[in-house]
Design a protein around this motif. Structure first.
Motif, PDB file in Angstrom:
ATOM      1  N   PHE A  86     -26.148 -17.140   9.982  1.00 22.61           N
ATOM      2  CA  PHE A  86     -26.332 -18.375  10.276  1.00 22.61           C
ATOM      3  C   PHE A  86     -25.117 -19.078   9.560  1.00 22.61           C
ATOM      4  N   ILE A  87     -25.016 -18.847   8.212  1.00 21.10           N
ATOM      5  CA  ILE A  87     -24.047 -19.678   7.266  1.00 21.10           C
ATOM      6  C   ILE A  87     -22.760 -19.083   7.605  1.00 21.10           C
ATOM      7  N   LEU A  88     -22.717 -17.775   7.454  1.00 22.04           N
ATOM      8  CA  LEU A  88     -21.512 -17.035   7.744  1.00 22.04           C
ATOM      9  C   LEU A  88     -20.791 -17.431   9.301  1.00 22.04           C
ATOM     10  N   MET A  89     -21.674 -17.596  10.221  1.00 18.48           N
ATOM     11  CA  MET A  89     -21.073 -18.142  11.457  1.00 18.48           C
ATOM     12  C   MET A  89     -20.683 -19.503  11.446  1.00 18.48           C
ATOM     13  N   LEU A  90     -21.439 -20.491  10.548  1.00 21.12           N
ATOM     14  CA  LEU A  90     -20.909 -21.868  10.264  1.00 21.12           C
ATOM     15  C   LEU A  90     -19.293 -21.751   9.823  1.00 21.12           C
ATOM     16  N   VAL A  91     -19.056 -20.749   8.903  1.00 21.29           N
ATOM     17  CA  VAL A  91     -17.636 -20.581   8.315  1.00 21.29           C
ATOM     18  C   VAL A  91     -16.836 -20.359   9.453  1.00 21.29           C
ATOM     19  N   ILE A  92     -17.129 -19.116  10.177  1.00 26.07           N
ATOM     20  CA  ILE A  92     -16.168 -18.599  11.032  1.00 26.07           C
ATOM     21  C   ILE A  92     -15.833 -19.706  12.124  1.00 26.07           C
ATOM     22  N   THR A  93     -16.783 -20.190  12.547  1.00 33.13           N
ATOM     23  CA  THR A  93     -16.719 -21.272  13.786  1.00 33.13           C
ATOM     24  C   THR A  93     -15.780 -22.515  13.237  1.00 33.13           C
ATOM     25  N   GLU A  94     -16.353 -22.860  11.954  1.00 32.28           N
ATOM     26  CA  GLU A  94     -15.373 -24.090  11.377  1.00 32.28           C
ATOM     27  C   GLU A  94     -14.035 -23.713  11.476  1.00 32.28           C
ATOM     28  N   ILE A  95     -13.751 -22.316  10.780  1.00 31.70           N
ATOM     29  CA  ILE A  95     -12.246 -21.975  10.519  1.00 31.70           C
ATOM     30  C   ILE A  95     -11.783 -22.027  12.227  1.00 31.70           C
TER      31      ILE A  95
ATOM     32  N   ALA B 212     -22.482 -31.785   5.719  1.00 30.17           N
ATOM     33  CA  ALA B 212     -22.215 -30.553   5.856  1.00 30.17           C
ATOM     34  C   ALA B 212     -21.628 -30.135   7.191  1.00 30.17           C
ATOM     35  N   GLY B 213     -21.479 -31.323   8.048  1.00 28.34           N
ATOM     36  CA  GLY B 213     -21.082 -30.947   9.535  1.00 28.34           C
ATOM     37  C   GLY B 213     -22.546 -31.060  10.400  1.00 28.34           C
ATOM     38  N   PHE B 214     -22.864 -32.194  10.782  1.00 27.64           N
ATOM     39  CA  PHE B 214     -23.903 -32.335  11.383  1.00 27.64           C
ATOM     40  C   PHE B 214     -23.853 -31.975  12.831  1.00 27.64           C
ATOM     41  N   ASP B 215     -22.480 -32.199  13.359  1.00 27.13           N
ATOM     42  CA  ASP B 215     -22.392 -31.971  14.831  1.00 27.13           C
ATOM     43  C   ASP B 215     -22.419 -30.435  15.100  1.00 27.13           C
ATOM     44  N   GLN B 216     -21.995 -29.798  14.185  1.00 26.66           N
ATOM     45  CA  GLN B 216     -21.952 -28.410  14.164  1.00 26.66           C
ATOM     46  C   GLN B 216     -23.276 -27.491  14.135  1.00 26.66           C
ATOM     47  N   ILE B 217     -23.801 -28.141  12.982  1.00 31.01           N
ATOM     48  CA  ILE B 217     -25.293 -27.528  12.722  1.00 31.01           C
ATOM     49  C   ILE B 217     -26.150 -27.835  13.791  1.00 31.01           C
ATOM     50  N   TYR B 218     -26.243 -29.174  14.345  1.00 31.08           N
ATOM     51  CA  TYR B 218     -27.270 -29.608  15.247  1.00 31.08           C
ATOM     52  C   TYR B 218     -27.167 -28.804  16.666  1.00 31.08           C
ATOM     53  N   ASN B 219     -25.831 -28.345  16.870  1.00 27.62           N
ATOM     54  CA  ASN B 219     -25.593 -27.900  18.320  1.00 27.62           C
ATOM     55  C   ASN B 219     -25.684 -26.263  18.070  1.00 27.62           C
ATOM     56  N   LEU B 220     -25.787 -25.842  16.962  1.00 30.97           N
ATOM     57  CA  LEU B 220     -25.810 -24.302  16.754  1.00 30.97           C
ATOM     58  C   LEU B 220     -27.249 -23.691  16.225  1.00 30.97           C
ATOM     59  N   TYR B 221     -27.990 -24.548  15.791  1.00 35.77           N
ATOM     60  CA  TYR B 221     -29.004 -24.000  15.082  1.00 35.77           C
ATOM     61  C   TYR B 221     -30.303 -23.823  15.942  1.00 35.77           C
ATOM     62  N   ASN B 222     -31.162 -23.400  15.473  1.00 34.95           N
ATOM     63  CA  ASN B 222     -32.416 -22.688  16.179  1.00 34.95           C
ATOM     64  C   ASN B 222     -33.372 -22.801  15.089  1.00 34.95           C
ATOM     65  N   PRO B 223     -34.950 -22.648  15.448  1.00 31.35           N
ATOM     66  CA  PRO B 223     -35.975 -22.728  14.626  1.00 31.35           C
ATOM     67  C   PRO B 223     -36.018 -21.401  13.611  1.00 31.35           C
ATOM     68  N   THR B 224     -35.452 -20.327  13.893  1.00 30.38           N
ATOM     69  CA  THR B 224     -35.441 -19.363  12.807  1.00 30.38           C
ATOM     70  C   THR B 224     -34.764 -19.371  11.896  1.00 30.38           C
ATOM     71  N   VAL B 225     -33.556 -20.485  11.787  1.00 32.15           N
ATOM     72  CA  VAL B 225     -32.999 -20.626  10.725  1.00 32.15           C
ATOM     73  C   VAL B 225     -32.973 -22.072   9.985  1.00 32.15           C
ATOM     74  N   TYR B 226     -34.098 -22.663  10.572  1.00 32.56           N
ATOM     75  CA  TYR B 226     -34.269 -24.080   9.964  1.00 32.56           C
ATOM     76  C   TYR B 226     -34.321 -24.101   8.460  1.00 32.56           C
ATOM     77  N   ASP B 227     -34.639 -23.066   7.824  1.00 33.83           N
ATOM     78  CA  ASP B 227     -34.816 -22.819   6.428  1.00 33.83           C
ATOM     79  C   ASP B 227     -33.633 -23.215   5.532  1.00 33.83           C
ATOM     80  N   VAL B 228     -32.568 -22.635   6.255  1.00 33.42           N
ATOM     81  CA  VAL B 228     -31.374 -22.918   5.292  1.00 33.42           C
ATOM     82  C   VAL B 228     -30.324 -23.856   6.023  1.00 33.42           C
ATOM     83  N   SER B 229     -30.617 -24.117   7.468  1.00 26.52           N
ATOM     84  CA  SER B 229     -29.551 -24.867   8.092  1.00 26.52           C
ATOM     85  C   SER B 229     -30.245 -26.556   8.047  1.00 26.52           C
TER      86      SER B 229
END
Lengths: 291, 323
Positions: free
Chosen positions: B182-191, B254-271
């Motif tokens: 998920f964090i990798l995806m945050l980096v890729i999509t931000e780029i 950390a990028g609220f808009d990005q995380i709020y729209n991409l995250y799901n319960p399985t990654v809440y722990d890190v996101s």
């Protein structure tokens, strides 16, 4: 000119290839979405790169446009964009013009108020309570009022107005023009490029923002396009993340509909983008707060 | 120059007149009431919508209930902050915020620099323009739009997994299925979203470099690579440092808009970041705790921004800071 060496030629070749690849990667997701939006559910279910639709099916768009909520959401977003941008330009210009004059009284304290507003954020809960206390919950005014003034835009306009020759305003003053007349008849016409830049950014901001719709609006008929899309996307995320087991036609119908809704949402931006790109690029250079 | 001289003169007359100073301001206000009237609507909006919430921040030190209101709720000192730091949750949220921010910064800072340098080497102007146009586009879409696109492109049966299967990775990857991914995806999509756009600043700096420097280097026999190393890169270092430090100032975003729209319960722990934590406190109407968390973030952010601006100013002779 020194002739380029072989190494430089080889680099140049691969550099060009690489950058074209980067450009392709940047737009490919958009092409994919466009292509899926124009496909039938069965075609969308086919595993493939979907660079272009094999046969064009408008069924997804028909379903999207059959939804009355889309029209309401579209109308609300257009209204907030037009009124919000026009309002912001007027209020910001009226604020920036006096602040750019050398004899403006109380300039320093007002400037301090402006800069602190830019640096410190009260946070979403206090803002929510404030808006609730004003009775703006579920009221369309909430889309426009809080964003009428932005400290950042004020500073850009103040700096740009300051650069205009003061003698222009003084001579207009001697001719008996009021400050409002000077602003609207002299300053604004002279500042069209910077106003276009600020206005375009404000417009794109209005088109894309969604937190206000999420937090303050309850009725569907007052909702904006982004939230309308967000609901559809969240739904399709659920159906896609349920994994491999669930590859029924239903979820691919939902994918074509999501894609079509996305295309409908970004269409206005795509249409104006080629014409206004230069203004946006100019905007990034205006960012200096100093002066 | 002239301006600062005038300012000094003004100050001199002000101190000479001493006690009349206040009177002078009032007289000037009356004389230029029209200018003040023009400022009024904007100033009022600013005071209401930007400063009004600052008054609301008092509920971070109160036991807030809707029925008592902001004013009427009872003070409870630092009780909310004690509650905030007592459990493990906020510590984790804070850590997630900083970790996500720094990882994103590590990759999103160099990417636009590389893009700008490569674009600078491109001789074909038409190609350059097309590449720029294509790489800027994603910047103009909201994270809602982008997350819709990303979800389908990276889905288990989407084109990315198809590509991976063609190069031999048979098992489809669930890109939003675990924390690291998920964090990798945050980096890729931000780029993807902002690399092109952020390169504009560097392209502008590079195009401002004095052409004669390159001419001189050519005469000394330096090739393009040598010129890039010795002229182009040193010339953009001030810009890089500025962008870096200003980004550090925003480390709690950390990028609220990005995380709020991409995250799901399985990654809440890190996101789960501060902003999502505040929003969730708001949803369960625990306003005081949420405000305490928000205030904590705002104060640290303010300090960081002021410090980073001071630092940028001090290393650049007051040229590069935001103010």
């Amino acid at each position: 000119m020194i002739k380029s060496t072989l190494g430089e030629k080889i680099f140049s070749f691969f550099n060009t290839i690489f950058l074209i690849f980067v450009a392709f990667v940047s737009v490919y997701p958009l092409l994919y979405t466009l292509s899926i939006s124009l496909s039938s559910a069965a075609e969308a279910a086919r595993m493939g790169f979907h660079l272009y639709p094999r046969e064009i099916s408008l069924s997804a768009y028909k379903m999207v446009f059959a939804n009355e909520e889309l029209y309401q959401a579209y109308g609300n977003t257009i209204a907030r964009t037009v009124l919000g941008t026009a309002g912001a330009l007027i209020v910001t210009s009226m604020f920036a013009y006096p602040m750019s004059r050398s004899h403006m009284p109380l300039k320093r304290p007002i400037m301090l108020i402006l800069i602190f507003a830019m640096l410190f954020d009260g946070g979403i809960i206090p803002l929510y309570l404030l808006i609730k206390n004003f009775g703006l919950i579920d009221n369309r005014l909430v889309y426009i009022l809080p964003s009428l003034i932005s400290a950042y835009n004020c500073i850009i306009l103040i700096n740009s107005f300051k650069a205009l020759p003061e003698s222009l305003m003084e001579s207009a003053k001697l001719d008996g023009a009021s400050e409002m007349t000077i602003l609207f008849r002299i300053i604004i016409p002279l500042s069209k490029p910077v106003l276009a830049t600020v206005g375009l950014w404000a417009a794109v901001g209005h088109w894309n923002t969604w937190m206000d719709g999420l937090l303050y609006i309850n009725s569907n008929d007052k909702q904006i396009l982004q939230i309308f899309l967000q609901r559809i996307v969240k739904q399709s995320q659920l159906s896609m993340e349920s994994g491999l087991t669930n590859v029924d036609v239903m979820s691919y119908t939902s994918e074509t509909i999501t894609s079509a809704t996305i295309m409908v949402t970004i269409l206005p931006i795509l249409l104006v983008y080629p014409y206004i790109q230069k203004y946006f690029v100019k905007g990034i250079m205006l960012g200096s707060v100093k002066g | 120059m002239n301006y600062s001289g005038m300012k000094r003169k003004e100050q001199n007359t002000a101190t000479k007149k001493g006690l009349f100073c206040k009177n002078e301001t009032i007289r000037s206000c009356i004389k230029h009431y029209d200018l003040l009237l023009m400022v009024l609507p904007g100033l009022l909006l600013l005071l209401v919508f930007r400063y009004g919430p600052i008054y609301g921040l008092t509920i971070a030190f109160k036991d807030f209930t809707m029925s008592n209101g902001i004013w009427g709720s009872a003070w409870n000192g630092l009780e909310n902050f004690k509650r905030l730091f007592a459990g493990n949750e906020f510590g984790k949220v804070f850590k997630n915020t900083v970790v996500i921010s720094l990882i994103k910064l590590l990759f999103t800072l160099p990417a636009p620099i590389v893009l700008a340098l490569l674009l600078n080497e491109l001789k074909a102007l038409k190609v350059k323009k097309v590449v720029q146009t294509c790489t800027y586009i994603p910047y103009f879409f909201s994270w809602i739009v982008l997350s819709g696109i990303i979800t389908s492109v990276f889905s288990v049966r989407g084109p990315i997994n198809l590509l991976l299967s063609l190069i031999g990775i048979e098992k489809p990857i669930e890109f939003f299925g675990n924390g690291t991914m998920f964090i990798l995806m945050l980096v890729i999509t931000e780029i993807w979203k902002s690399c092109g756009w952020n390169s504009i600043l560097y392209i502008a700096t590079i195009s401002g470099i004095d052409e004669s420097l390159y001419e001189a280097a050519k005469i000394d026999g330096a090739n393009r690579w040598r010129q890039t190393l010795s002229i182009t890169i040193p010339s953009i270092i001030p810009t890089i440092v500025t962008v870096f430090i200003l980004n550090l100032g925003g480390v709690l975003n950390a990028g609220f808009d990005q995380i709020y729209n991409l995250y799901n319960p399985t990654v809440y722990d890190v996101s789960d970041i501060i902003d999502t934590y505040v929003l969730r406190r708001m949803e369960v109407m625990d306003y005081s705790l949420g405000t305490a968390a928000g205030l904590f973030k705002s104060v640290i952010s303010l300090v960081l921004v002021v410090l980073s601006n001071w630092f940028v100013n001090s290393i650049s002779n007051n040229e590069l800071g935001l103010w």
